[in-house]
Design an enzyme around this catalytic site. Structure first.
Site, PDB file in Angstrom:
ATOM      1  N   ASP A 192       8.350  -9.617   1.164  1.00 41.62           N
ATOM      2  CA  ASP A 192       9.435  -8.468   0.672  1.00 41.62           C
ATOM      3  C   ASP A 192       9.919  -7.915   1.738  1.00 41.62           C
ATOM      4  OD1 ASP A 192       9.607  -9.026  -2.154  1.00 41.62           O
ATOM      5  OD2 ASP A 192       7.469  -8.248  -2.311  1.00 41.62           O
ATOM      6  N   GLY A 202      12.754  -3.129  -5.235  1.00 35.36           N
ATOM      7  CA  GLY A 202      12.541  -1.823  -4.644  1.00 35.36           C
ATOM      8  C   GLY A 202      11.172  -1.333  -4.492  1.00 35.36           C
ATOM      9  N   HIS A 257       4.709 -14.456  -0.581  1.00 38.43           N
ATOM     10  CA  HIS A 257       5.859 -13.835  -0.764  1.00 38.43           C
ATOM     11  C   HIS A 257       5.949 -12.664   0.130  1.00 38.43           C
ATOM     12  CE1 HIS A 257       9.189 -12.977  -3.402  1.00 38.43           C
ATOM     13  NE2 HIS A 257       9.019 -11.667  -3.358  1.00 38.43           N
ATOM     14  N   GLY A 307       6.682  -2.216  -5.984  1.00 34.81           N
ATOM     15  CA  GLY A 307       5.833  -2.833  -6.586  1.00 34.81           C
ATOM     16  C   GLY A 307       5.147  -2.057  -7.583  1.00 34.81           C
ATOM     17  N   MET A 322      15.846  -8.395   0.539  1.00 36.04           N
ATOM     18  CA  MET A 322      16.573  -7.271  -0.323  1.00 36.04           C
ATOM     19  C   MET A 322      17.375  -6.424   0.705  1.00 36.04           C
ATOM     20  SD  MET A 322      13.554  -6.567  -2.884  1.00 36.04           S
ATOM     21  CE  MET A 322      12.255  -7.410  -1.772  1.00 36.04           C
ATOM     22  N   MET A 333      14.542 -11.377 -10.889  1.00 40.29           N
ATOM     23  CA  MET A 333      13.908 -10.421 -10.999  1.00 40.29           C
ATOM     24  C   MET A 333      13.564  -9.630 -12.391  1.00 40.29           C
ATOM     25  SD  MET A 333      13.597  -9.626  -7.706  1.00 40.29           S
ATOM     26  CE  MET A 333      12.848  -8.182  -7.982  1.00 40.29           C
ATOM     27  N   MET A 355      12.673  -5.043   2.719  1.00 40.37           N
ATOM     28  CA  MET A 355      13.846  -4.154   2.059  1.00 40.37           C
ATOM     29  C   MET A 355      14.293  -3.179   3.085  1.00 40.37           C
ATOM     30  SD  MET A 355      11.292  -2.930  -0.994  1.00 40.37           S
ATOM     31  CE  MET A 355      10.439  -4.001  -2.199  1.00 40.37           C
ATOM     32  N   HIS A 403      12.051 -12.825   0.783  1.00 45.16           N
ATOM     33  CA  HIS A 403      12.766 -12.252  -0.287  1.00 45.16           C
ATOM     34  C   HIS A 403      13.699 -11.372   0.224  1.00 45.16           C
ATOM     35  CE1 HIS A 403      13.060 -10.015  -4.373  1.00 45.16           C
ATOM     36  NE2 HIS A 403      14.247 -10.350  -3.942  1.00 45.16           N
ATOM     37  N   ASP A 448       9.896 -12.499 -10.277  1.00 49.72           N
ATOM     38  CA  ASP A 448       9.347 -11.257  -9.302  1.00 49.72           C
ATOM     39  C   ASP A 448       9.520  -9.872  -9.940  1.00 49.72           C
ATOM     40  OD1 ASP A 448       8.626 -10.091  -7.225  1.00 49.72           O
ATOM     41  OD2 ASP A 448      10.207 -10.401  -5.927  1.00 49.72           O
ATOM     42  N   SER A 507       2.530 -11.426  -3.408  1.00 48.68           N
ATOM     43  CA  SER A 507       3.554 -10.491  -2.554  1.00 48.68           C
ATOM     44  C   SER A 507       2.796  -9.551  -1.752  1.00 48.68           C
ATOM     45  CB  SER A 507       4.294  -9.657  -3.310  1.00 48.68           C
ATOM     46  OG  SER A 507       5.129  -8.447  -2.678  1.00 48.68           O
TER      47      SER A 507
HETATM   48  C1  DX5 Z   1       9.977  -5.837  -5.854  1.00 47.92           C
HETATM   49  C2  DX5 Z   1       9.458  -6.995  -5.046  1.00 47.92           C
HETATM   50  C3  DX5 Z   1       8.311  -7.549  -5.555  1.00 47.92           C
HETATM   51  C4  DX5 Z   1       7.099  -6.851  -5.737  1.00 47.92           C
HETATM   52  C5  DX5 Z   1       6.466  -7.243  -6.874  1.00 47.92           C
HETATM   53  O1  DX5 Z   1      11.106  -5.307  -5.519  1.00 47.92           O
HETATM   54  O2  DX5 Z   1      10.404  -7.801  -4.868  1.00 47.92           O
HETATM   55  O3  DX5 Z   1       8.158  -8.905  -4.893  1.00 47.92           O
HETATM   56  O4  DX5 Z   1       6.253  -6.947  -4.666  1.00 47.92           O
HETATM   57  O5  DX5 Z   1       5.234  -6.367  -6.982  1.00 47.92           O
HETATM   58  P1  DX5 Z   1       4.627  -6.315  -8.379  1.00 47.92           P
HETATM   59  O6  DX5 Z   1       4.004  -7.621  -8.801  1.00 47.92           O
HETATM   60  O7  DX5 Z   1       3.652  -5.293  -8.409  1.00 47.92           O
HETATM   61  O8  DX5 Z   1       5.670  -6.061  -9.567  1.00 47.92           O
HETATM   62 ZN    ZN Z   2       9.984  -9.914  -4.055  1.00 51.62          ZN
END
Ligand code: DX5
Ligand code: ZN
Length: 232
Positions: free
Chosen positions: A39, A146, A37, A148, A72, A141, A41, A70, A177, A12
């Protein structure tokens, strides 16, 4: 691209250097990433804001593998076309992002992308029982979306098992994820997952100047997942 259930590692870029996405993507791909990936948001469906379709379009030429976007964001429907036009291979929307999931998934395929659906930790697997013919991927999930770097929620392992049984022979990927690491990867692979998103666990200790750590991290996650998948 042919469907299979081999383990795929999807770094990601949420954990990458936001000022250097092009080189970060090239580095993780050179070090063994199967997918990238991305993300998105919106500061509304989830607390943070990352970036939108223009950034996706800008990074698209740097991705040689699979661009796994992805979303969100809520509402999601008004923005699907822009992300499809930005070049996403897979567009994943959340079950919780709108009232008309079936329509959202049809729209994603109509725009030429493979369709993914993501489930928050509190959403039951049955939420997708009647859209299985419209999806190419389900994203479980294993953190609340939201951020990492959060801790893996082991409550989701049973959900992965139930989804794997529900999917049967259908060509639908199970993507995980959140909180994926060499310690948690075997748990999800044994339960039936094949795509492992990892942000902090891939990018930690490395940089575009020293990408070897990315490779070490990817190999550790993959090895842990593959041996658990074989044993399952
Ligand atoms: C969280 C994201 C993830 C995130 C995962 O909301 O959708 O893709 O980057 O991060 P890690 O692997 O650090 O949990
Ligand atoms: Zn993600």
């Amino acid at each position: 691209m042919a469907f299979d259930r081999s383990i795929k590692i999807a770094p990601s870029i949420l954990s990458a250097d936001f000022a250097d996405f092009g080189r970060e993507i090239a580095a993780v791909e050179a070090e063994g990433a199967d997918w990238v990936h991305v993300d998105v948001m919106d500061g509304h469906f989830v607390p943070q804001i990352t970036f939108g379709p223009q950034t996706c379009k800008a990074i698209r030429p740097h991705i040689r593998t699979v661009m796994d976007v992805h979303l969100m964001i809520a509402p999601v429907d008004p923005h699907l076309k822009a992300f499809a036009e930005a070049g996403a291979d897979i567009l994943t929307a959340h079950v919780e992002a709108g009232p008309h999931l079936d329509r959202t998934l049809q729209a994603i395929r109509d725009f030429g992308c493979r369709a993914g659906v993501a489930l928050n930790p509190s959403t039951p697997p049955e939420a997708i029982e009647f859209v299985l013919d419209r999806i190419d991927l389900v994203c479980v999930m294993t953190v609340n979306p939201g951020y990492g770097g959060q801790s893996f929620l082991s409550s989701q392992i049973e959900k992965i098992r139930r989804l794997r049984a529900m999917i049967g022979d259908r060509p639908i990927h199970i993507e995980i994820d959140g909180g994926v690491s060499p310690a948690t990867a075997p748990l999800v692979a044994a339960a039936g997952a094949d795509v492992l998103v990892a942000g902090s666990a891939v990018f930690k200790g490395g940089s575009v100047a020293a990408p070897g750590a990315y490779g070490d991290n990817i190999r550790s996650i993959r090895a842990a997942a593959e041996s658990a998948q074989l044993a399952a």
